[in-house]
Design a protein around this motif. Structure first.
Motif, PDB file in Angstrom:
ATOM      1  N   LYS A  78      13.422  -7.073   9.665  1.00 24.07           N
ATOM      2  CA  LYS A  78      13.837  -5.975  10.537  1.00 24.07           C
ATOM      3  C   LYS A  78      13.160  -4.687  10.088  1.00 24.07           C
ATOM      4  CE  LYS A  78      15.829  -3.569  13.620  1.00 24.07           C
ATOM      5  NZ  LYS A  78      15.434  -3.741  15.029  1.00 24.07           N
ATOM      6  N   ARG A  79      12.480  -4.059  11.016  1.00 22.01           N
ATOM      7  CA  ARG A  79      11.845  -2.774  10.722  1.00 22.01           C
ATOM      8  C   ARG A  79      12.366  -1.741  11.709  1.00 22.01           C
ATOM      9  NH1 ARG A  79       7.356  -6.189  10.287  1.00 22.01           N
ATOM     10  NH2 ARG A  79       6.768  -6.512   8.118  1.00 22.01           N
ATOM     11  N   PHE A  80      12.577  -0.534  11.219  1.00 24.60           N
ATOM     12  CA  PHE A  80      12.878   0.612  12.078  1.00 24.60           C
ATOM     13  C   PHE A  80      11.642   1.506  12.028  1.00 24.60           C
ATOM     14  CE2 PHE A  80      17.093  -0.733  10.547  1.00 24.60           C
ATOM     15  CZ  PHE A  80      17.730  -0.934  11.754  1.00 24.60           C
ATOM     16  N   GLY A  81      10.781   1.358  12.991  1.00 26.70           N
ATOM     17  CA  GLY A  81       9.534   2.109  12.947  1.00 26.70           C
ATOM     18  C   GLY A  81       8.722   1.691  11.728  1.00 26.70           C
ATOM     19  N   GLY A 138      11.086 -13.366  12.955  1.00 27.51           N
ATOM     20  CA  GLY A 138      11.848 -14.393  12.258  1.00 27.51           C
ATOM     21  C   GLY A 138      12.873 -15.032  13.168  1.00 27.51           C
ATOM     22  N   THR A 157      24.407 -10.160  15.711  1.00 28.63           N
ATOM     23  CA  THR A 157      23.822  -9.796  17.017  1.00 28.63           C
ATOM     24  C   THR A 157      24.004  -8.321  17.366  1.00 28.63           C
ATOM     25  OG1 THR A 157      25.693 -10.206  18.500  1.00 28.63           O
ATOM     26  CG2 THR A 157      24.370 -12.116  17.886  1.00 28.63           C
ATOM     27  N   LEU A 158      24.326  -7.502  16.383  1.00 25.89           N
ATOM     28  CA  LEU A 158      24.433  -6.068  16.673  1.00 25.89           C
ATOM     29  C   LEU A 158      23.065  -5.405  16.643  1.00 25.89           C
ATOM     30  CD1 LEU A 158      27.585  -5.172  14.547  1.00 25.89           C
ATOM     31  CD2 LEU A 158      27.433  -5.622  16.986  1.00 25.89           C
ATOM     32  N   ILE A 159      22.200  -5.944  15.828  1.00 26.70           N
ATOM     33  CA  ILE A 159      20.841  -5.418  15.705  1.00 26.70           C
ATOM     34  C   ILE A 159      19.891  -6.574  15.935  1.00 26.70           C
ATOM     35  CG2 ILE A 159      19.180  -4.496  14.044  1.00 26.70           C
ATOM     36  CD1 ILE A 159      21.396  -2.937  12.764  1.00 26.70           C
ATOM     37  N   ALA A 160      18.806  -6.294  16.623  1.00 31.00           N
ATOM     38  CA  ALA A 160      17.861  -7.371  16.906  1.00 31.00           C
ATOM     39  C   ALA A 160      16.794  -7.452  15.826  1.00 31.00           C
ATOM     40  CB  ALA A 160      17.208  -7.106  18.248  1.00 31.00           C
ATOM     41  N   PRO A 161      16.442  -8.649  15.409  1.00 32.88           N
ATOM     42  CA  PRO A 161      15.397  -8.760  14.389  1.00 32.88           C
ATOM     43  C   PRO A 161      14.027  -8.392  14.960  1.00 32.88           C
ATOM     44  CG  PRO A 161      15.987 -10.925  15.201  1.00 32.88           C
ATOM     45  CD  PRO A 161      16.925  -9.955  15.850  1.00 32.88           C
ATOM     46  N   THR A 162      13.156  -7.921  14.088  1.00 38.59           N
ATOM     47  CA  THR A 162      11.784  -7.635  14.516  1.00 38.59           C
ATOM     48  C   THR A 162      10.992  -8.934  14.593  1.00 38.59           C
ATOM     49  OG1 THR A 162      11.960  -5.506  13.406  1.00 38.59           O
ATOM     50  CG2 THR A 162       9.747  -6.232  14.005  1.00 38.59           C
ATOM     51  N   ARG A 178      24.471  -7.194  10.164  1.00 31.50           N
ATOM     52  CA  ARG A 178      24.518  -6.739  11.558  1.00 31.50           C
ATOM     53  C   ARG A 178      23.543  -7.540  12.419  1.00 31.50           C
ATOM     54  NH1 ARG A 178      24.388  -0.134  11.043  1.00 31.50           N
ATOM     55  NH2 ARG A 178      26.638   0.228  10.953  1.00 31.50           N
TER      56      ARG A 178
END
Lengths: 255, 440
Positions: free
Chosen positions: B139-142, B186, B179-184, B175
């Motif tokens: 997971k990356r945020f930017g 994987g 399913t609260l946050i989507a993986p980048t 999270r």
């Protein structure tokens, strides 16, 4: 997409319970209608018998405008609190961990805001009509207030304007970082549909049943459209982290 | 950036109806408000009556809003600190492997209370039998990487500890799996369901997540809070389940209390009751004992053990290493990347050689001669005047041999014990060797 009525009702019940114990919301719902009621009541009591048709129509128009502000302003205050308020309380994350779909959550919140708002709007209209019937010196005032275009407009516009106001309020609440900002922006952003009512009041547009129905249809389309827009804007990831999902796949998965 | 004089003027005067226009929203409010005032002035020239009414209405809205907002309780005041709650410790320096005897008196009934809840029906193992299968999840945020290339498997009924320093990506991982946050990138299979767009609702139906902050509606009662979540999980006639969940966390008598009146510890218990409501196949617990007193924390531990026995998989994010060591079948240590996964014994053996700690009454005259010839001893070092640490292949073989050698050398033996490394040692070893952790 199938919506679960049980989940929507659960949200509505919770919203009513929370509203009932929220001093600010109760204050807004009580004080604002009273403020908007004072002006037309004074005008009705001030009228003398035998006034001109133009004055009566102007009074009916301005009363209609003031009564239409209620279903715009009251739900805006409630709706603006709906998402950013949850986030400030820290209740948003647990809510989003449940199976509730965003459409169900938003519908539940909207329903909880629209019911009291429309109820208050109808109640005020009834109060004004009854007072006019009982106390107005000239019966033409009652006739003007209860003409079919006014009644149809009141019945149709109140829920539709409230719907617009709610969706705009929720949209802003989803993006705002502060309750006060959301409420102020929400109130401002929900005012534009009142332009038609203002034009009627200024006698630029002539009130009629067909005009009321046309405007109601436009509002209905706008409300449904806004529901779709707001649902699309309601992104779990963005609400929790402040960051938009990084890929198309990601955005879908978080929905 | 230094604000302009205009910005300072607006900020000082709080133009924007009570909201300081230091953000774009504030400036927008201010601009629209000014436009509204100008419009009213123009209207006043053409239609005096309606303009006056409109002006009064607009002013009433904003002044009323500002006045009311000044006193609005947007959030309930923070609860009084729980006098029994331990001070927050992220990385305890020492462990107690068993709780003090005085803590155990009121705890025997906790598993029995949990048993009042029905057996979970939602738990479906994945095709290969695992409750959670995570493969190369990132997971990356930017530009910022929350976690990267994380892979592990969790078996049904397993209590899986997720450890790591602050900012390591533990909560984001939980999270993401919730399913609260989507993986980048994987993949993952959660409770037998692939982590995909269309499966979000179904996955959330089979899991429950308890965040570190329980996030209760403070103006609602405990029961009203639970009724909301029972409704969202689609439970029909939820009252018996709510009562059972409250009993399970020993809150049966507090159901009608407003959550705002509860201490932090009690709110945490309500959060746990909420997580139990739906009989989840997997429970994600983020620091579940945060803010709890030792007795309540022990009750939560018993609850978690009982959940394991009932086949519920628990994904436990915690800073309390002794808690992880006591509760978890396996632990994962994360620091953006997964540092290690396994049973604590396995991790110890992987990282540290097994050793014996020997203490004698007096320093040995020739320790080389004593230890070098003993069976199973690979090496030794002095750990004080008359203490020695011996690296051994197998303590069960080496200990008798070392004892015989010491007695033969005429030494008075005070103790020979296997030296056990704690999970804290493992954790610190793994984190210390991670260059990213050093920079953190």
């Amino acid at each position: 997409m199938s919506l679960d009525a049980g989940r929507i009702l659960a949200v509505v019940r919770k919203e009513f319970r929370a509203l009932r114990r929220n001093r600010f919301i109760i204050g807004t719902m009580t004080v604002l209608p009273v403020i908007f009621l004072i002006s037309p009541m004074i005008e009705i009591f001030r009228l003398s018998p035998g006034i001109s048709e133009e004055v009566v129509q102007r009074l009916a128009g301005s009363t209609f405008l003031l009564l239409m502000i209620i279903p715009v302003v009251v739900p805006a205050a409630i709706a603006a609190y709906s998402v950013v308020g949850e986030r400030e309380q820290g209740t948003l994350e647990p809510l989003l961990t449940t199976p509730v779909r965003r459409e169900e959550l938003l519908l539940g919140k909207a329903a909880a805001a629209i019911v009291p708002s429309v109820g208050i709007a109808y109640l005020l209209f009834a109060v004004v009509a009854v007072c006019a019937k009982l106390f107005a010196a000239d019966p033409a005032v009652t006739t003007a207030l209860l003409q079919s275009s006014q009644v149809v407009g009141e019945i149709l516009f109140a829920p539709l304007l409230a719907g617009w106001s709610i969706w705009v309020g929720i949209a802003i609440s989803s993006r705002a970082s502060d309750v006060r900002v959301a409420q102020q922006l929400g109130t401002l952003a929900s005012l534009p549909p009142l332009v038609v009512v203002v034009l009627i009041d200024l006698q630029v547009l002539t009130p009629s049943v067909s005009l009321a129905l046309t405007f109601a249809a436009v509002l209905l389309v706008a409300d449904v459209g806004m529901w779709g827009v707001v649902s699309a804007m309601f992104d779990r990831e963005r609400l929790l982290t402040g960051a938009r999902a990084t890929s198309g796949r990601s955005r879908r998965a978080a929905g | 950036m230094q604000p302009t004089s205009g910005a300072r003027w607006f900020t000082r005067r709080q133009v924007g109806f009570g909201f300081r226009p230091v953000t774009w929203q504030g400036w927008l409010i201010t601009a629209v408000a000014i436009a509204l005032v100008v419009a009213l002035l123009v209207l006043l020239r053409t239609s005096r009556g309606i303009a006056v009414v409109a002006a009064v209405a607009v002013l009433a809205v904003y002044l009323g809003t500002a006045a009311l907002l000044g006193g609005v309780p947007r959030a309930a005041p923070a609860p009084a600190p729980d006098p029994l709650a331990p001070p927050p410790t992220s990385h305890p320096t020492s462990f107690t492997t068993s709780p003090p005897a005085s803590f155990t008196t009121s705890l025997a009934t906790a598993p029995a209370r949990v048993a009042m809840l029905a057996t979970p029906s939602a738990g479906l193992p994945s095709p290969d039998g695992a409750a959670l299968v995570v493969g190369h999840l990132t997971k990356r945020f930017g530009e910022r990487t929350a976690f990267e290339d994380v892979s592990f498997t969790v078996a049904p009924g397993e209590v899986f500890g997720f450890l790591g320093p602050n900012g390591a990506g533990k909560t984001t991982t939980a999270r993401t799996l919730g399913t609260l946050i989507a993986p980048t990138s994987g993949s993952a299979v959660v409770a037998g369901i692939p982590l995909l767009t269309e499966n979000g609702t179904e996955i959330r139906n089979r899991i429950s997540i308890m965040p570190e902050n329980p996030g209760l509606y403070l103006r609602l009662t405990v029961i009203e809070n639970l009724e909301l979540f029972a409704g969202l999980y689609g439970l029909r006639h939820p009252r018996p389940r709510i009562d059972a969940a409250l009993e399970a966390v020993n809150l049966g008598a507090r159901g009608r209390d407003l959550c705002g009146s509860l201490s932090k510890g009690l709110r945490q218990r309500v959060g746990l009751a909420r997580a139990l409501l739906s009989d989840p196949a997997i429970m994600f617990l983020d620091e579940p004992t945060s803010g709890l007193d030792p007795v309540a924390a022990r009750e939560v531990h018993d609850l978690i053990n009982d959940l394991r026995q009932r086949g519920v998989t628990v994904f436990l994010t915690t800073h309390r290493l002794e808690e992880a060591e006591r509760l978890c079948d396996r632990v994962a240590i994360l620091n953006s990347r997964l540092r290690s996964v396994g049973r604590t014994d396995e991790l110890r053996e992987k990282l540290f050689s097994r050793s014996l700690a020997v203490e004698t009454a007096a320093p040995l005259a020739a320790p080389d001669g004593v230890f070098d010839g003993a069976t199973g001893v690979e090496g030794w070092r002095s750990d004080g005047d008359s203490s020695y640490v011996l690296s051994v292949t197998d303590p069960r073989v080496a200990a008798p041999a070392v004892t015989r050698a010491l007695v033969a050398a005429g030494a008075d033996v005070l103790s020979i014990v296997e030296s056990r490394h704690s999970l804290e040692d493992v954790y610190l070893e793994l984190i210390d060797e991670d260059p990213e952790a050093a920079a953190r």
